[in-house]
Scaffold this motif. Structure first.
Motif, short mmCIF file in Angstrom:
data_model
loop_
_atom_site.label_atom_id
_atom_site.label_comp_id
_atom_site.label_asym_id
_atom_site.label_seq_id
_atom_site.Cartn_x
_atom_site.Cartn_y
_atom_site.Cartn_z
N GLY A 38 0.73 -1.34 0.06
CA GLY A 38 0.00 0.06 0.05
C GLY A 38 0.76 1.23 0.05
N GLN A 39 2.24 1.36 -0.25
CA GLN A 39 2.92 2.41 -0.20
C GLN A 39 4.06 2.50 -1.31
OE1 GLN A 39 4.72 2.31 3.72
NE2 GLN A 39 3.50 4.15 4.34
N THR A 40 4.34 3.42 -1.69
CA THR A 40 5.81 3.53 -2.57
C THR A 40 6.94 4.20 -1.84
OG1 THR A 40 4.10 4.29 -4.34
CG2 THR A 40 6.44 5.01 -4.31
N GLU A 41 8.06 3.51 -1.79
CA GLU A 41 9.27 3.75 -1.29
C GLU A 41 10.09 4.49 -2.06
OE1 GLU A 41 10.00 2.86 2.13
OE2 GLU A 41 8.09 1.64 2.45
N VAL A 42 10.71 5.50 -1.79
CA VAL A 42 11.73 6.10 -2.72
C VAL A 42 12.66 6.26 -1.76
CG1 VAL A 42 12.58 8.42 -3.86
CG2 VAL A 42 9.90 7.60 -3.88
N VAL A 43 13.95 5.39 -2.25
CA VAL A 43 15.23 5.26 -1.49
C VAL A 43 16.21 5.98 -2.25
CG1 VAL A 43 16.84 3.54 -0.39
CG2 VAL A 43 14.34 3.23 -0.83
N ILE A 44 17.01 6.80 -1.70
CA ILE A 44 17.99 7.64 -2.27
C ILE A 44 19.13 6.86 -1.61
CG2 ILE A 44 19.11 10.03 -2.22
CD1 ILE A 44 16.33 11.14 -1.49
N ALA A 45 20.12 6.61 -2.38
CA ALA A 45 21.54 5.95 -1.85
C ALA A 45 22.67 7.20 -1.79
CB ALA A 45 21.85 4.96 -3.07
N LEU A 46 23.13 6.88 -0.71
CA LEU A 46 24.34 8.18 -0.34
C LEU A 46 25.45 7.22 -0.19
CD1 LEU A 46 21.93 9.86 2.45
CD2 LEU A 46 22.37 10.48 -0.15
N GLU A 47 26.60 8.03 -0.31
CA GLU A 47 27.84 7.80 0.48
C GLU A 47 28.30 8.92 1.38
OE1 GLU A 47 30.64 7.14 -2.60
OE2 GLU A 47 29.78 4.91 -3.30
N GLY A 48 29.04 8.64 2.47
CA GLY A 48 29.17 9.61 3.46
C GLY A 48 27.98 10.13 4.47
N THR A 49 28.00 11.08 4.98
CA THR A 49 27.15 11.40 5.89
C THR A 49 26.53 13.08 5.44
OG1 THR A 49 28.22 10.18 7.78
CG2 THR A 49 26.61 12.14 8.33
N TYR A 112 3.49 11.11 4.09
CA TYR A 112 4.59 10.62 3.70
C TYR A 112 5.26 10.51 5.20
CZ TYR A 112 7.17 15.02 3.96
OH TYR A 112 7.86 15.97 4.39
N GLU A 113 6.60 9.73 5.17
CA GLU A 113 7.45 9.62 6.52
C GLU A 113 8.76 9.46 5.72
OE1 GLU A 113 8.51 6.88 10.20
OE2 GLU A 113 6.96 6.13 8.63
N LEU A 114 9.62 10.27 6.42
CA LEU A 114 11.16 10.30 6.02
C LEU A 114 11.93 9.65 7.07
CD1 LEU A 114 13.13 12.81 4.09
CD2 LEU A 114 13.96 12.17 6.09
N ARG A 115 12.74 8.65 6.70
CA ARG A 115 13.61 7.98 7.51
C ARG A 115 15.00 8.02 6.98
NH1 ARG A 115 10.93 2.31 7.89
NH2 ARG A 115 10.35 2.91 5.97
N SER A 116 16.18 7.98 7.87
CA SER A 116 17.41 7.86 7.27
C SER A 116 18.24 7.15 7.83
CB SER A 116 18.07 9.35 7.06
OG SER A 116 18.07 10.06 8.38
N GLY A 117 19.40 6.28 7.31
CA GLY A 117 20.16 5.67 8.12
C GLY A 117 21.66 5.57 7.54
N GLU A 118 22.61 4.88 7.70
CA GLU A 118 23.80 4.68 7.16
C GLU A 118 23.61 4.30 5.67
OE1 GLU A 118 28.12 2.61 7.58
OE2 GLU A 118 26.70 2.57 9.11
N GLY A 119 24.05 5.20 4.65
CA GLY A 119 23.95 5.11 3.09
C GLY A 119 22.68 5.37 2.59
N TYR A 120 21.48 5.66 3.42
CA TYR A 120 20.25 5.89 2.56
C TYR A 120 19.41 7.15 3.13
CZ TYR A 120 17.79 3.39 6.35
OH TYR A 120 17.19 3.21 7.67
N VAL A 121 18.40 7.44 2.54
CA VAL A 121 17.12 8.17 2.97
C VAL A 121 16.22 7.58 2.40
CG1 VAL A 121 16.16 10.50 2.81
CG2 VAL A 121 18.65 10.39 3.34
N ARG A 122 14.75 7.18 3.05
CA ARG A 122 14.03 6.59 2.39
C ARG A 122 12.74 7.52 2.88
NH1 ARG A 122 12.51 1.03 1.76
NH2 ARG A 122 14.61 0.65 2.62
N ILE A 123 11.82 7.80 1.66
CA ILE A 123 10.80 8.48 1.68
C ILE A 123 9.51 7.59 1.58
CG2 ILE A 123 9.32 10.20 0.77
CD1 ILE A 123 12.73 10.75 -0.27
N SER A 124 8.80 7.02 2.49
CA SER A 124 7.58 6.06 2.41
C SER A 124 6.20 7.02 2.20
CB SER A 124 7.57 5.21 3.81
OG SER A 124 8.82 4.55 3.89
#
Length: 228
Positions: A38-49, A112-124
């Motif tokens: 029921g959701q769309t996940e947009v995942v932004i891949a990152l290197e660094g902080t 929507y909800e935005l979450r981030s972690g090591e190597g990514y930012v995720r927009i659900s």
């Protein structure tokens, strides 16, 4: 005394300079759009902080995500074939020297909800349109086979080349030159430069503040022409 001075100078020269401790800027290396229940996940891949800030805009409805302390390695501009799962258009830009801006143009106002972690930012975000094929783009501009424009490289070329015409709004943002599109937005202790960034994104125009422009803004604007 001269021997002590020589020894001290040698020690200083041997110490690492401050540049050795400066962290490399983060970088945006890819984007994925994935179906979830029921959701769309947009995942932004990152290197660094990097640090993030996000806000929404109307007319059309958009989610704007700024990645602060980042450099863009993706092709700038509209990313071809990203229309799916409630997302009409996806744009990436090096908004300022150390800020990457990702803009999600939506079919309507979506939670929507935005979450981030090591190597990514995720927009659900809510998916009002049902199932879809996954999509992704990397630093080489390669689009996954699931997209409508597989293998295409999105650039800053003319919109006619990059856009599926079924997703193009019927009217431009500026309906007439003397009547600008209305905007609804609120600011609370927001730096003036961030406010200008917001209007720049809404109007799809460059706004360059002067060096002496400073201060914060507290304002609520409801359905008013953006230029006023």
């Amino acid at each position: 005394m001269s021997s002590l001075l020589v020894a001290w100078t040698s020690l200083l020269l041997a110490m690492p300079t401050g540049e050795a401790f400066v962290a490399d800027p983060g970088s945006v290396t890819g984007v994925q759009i994935l179906p979830a229940s029921g959701q769309t996940e947009v995942v932004i891949a990152l290197e660094g902080t990097v640090e993030t800030r996000d806000f929404t805009m109307e007319g059309p409805d958009r989610i704007v995500v700024d990645l602060m302390g980042a450099q863009l390695t993706l092709p700038p501009g509209m990313l071809a074939g990203a229309s799916r799962g409630g997302l009409q258009e996806l744009r990436a830009s090096q908004y300022s020297e150390d800020v990457v801006r990702i803009v999600l143009e939506l079919v309507g106002p979506l939670e929507y909800e935005l979450r981030s972690g090591e190597g990514y930012v995720r927009i659900s975000m809510t998916n009002p349109l049902g199932s879809f094929e996954p999509w992704e783009v990397d630093a080489g501009g390669l689009v996954a086979p699931g997209s409508e424009l597989a293998g295409a490289v999105a650039t800053t070329a003319s919109p006619e080349v990059l856009l599926d015409t079924s997703t193009v709004p019927a009217a431009p943002l500026l309906v007439r030159q003397d009547v600008a599109e209305p905007i609804t937005v609120s600011f609370a202790n927001t730096p003036i430069r961030d406010v200008l960034f917001t209007f720049s994104e809404f109007a799809i125009r460059s706004i360059v503040p002067g060096a002496d422009v400073a201060g914060v803004v507290n304002a609520e604007i409801r359905d008013q022409p953006w230029d006023i």
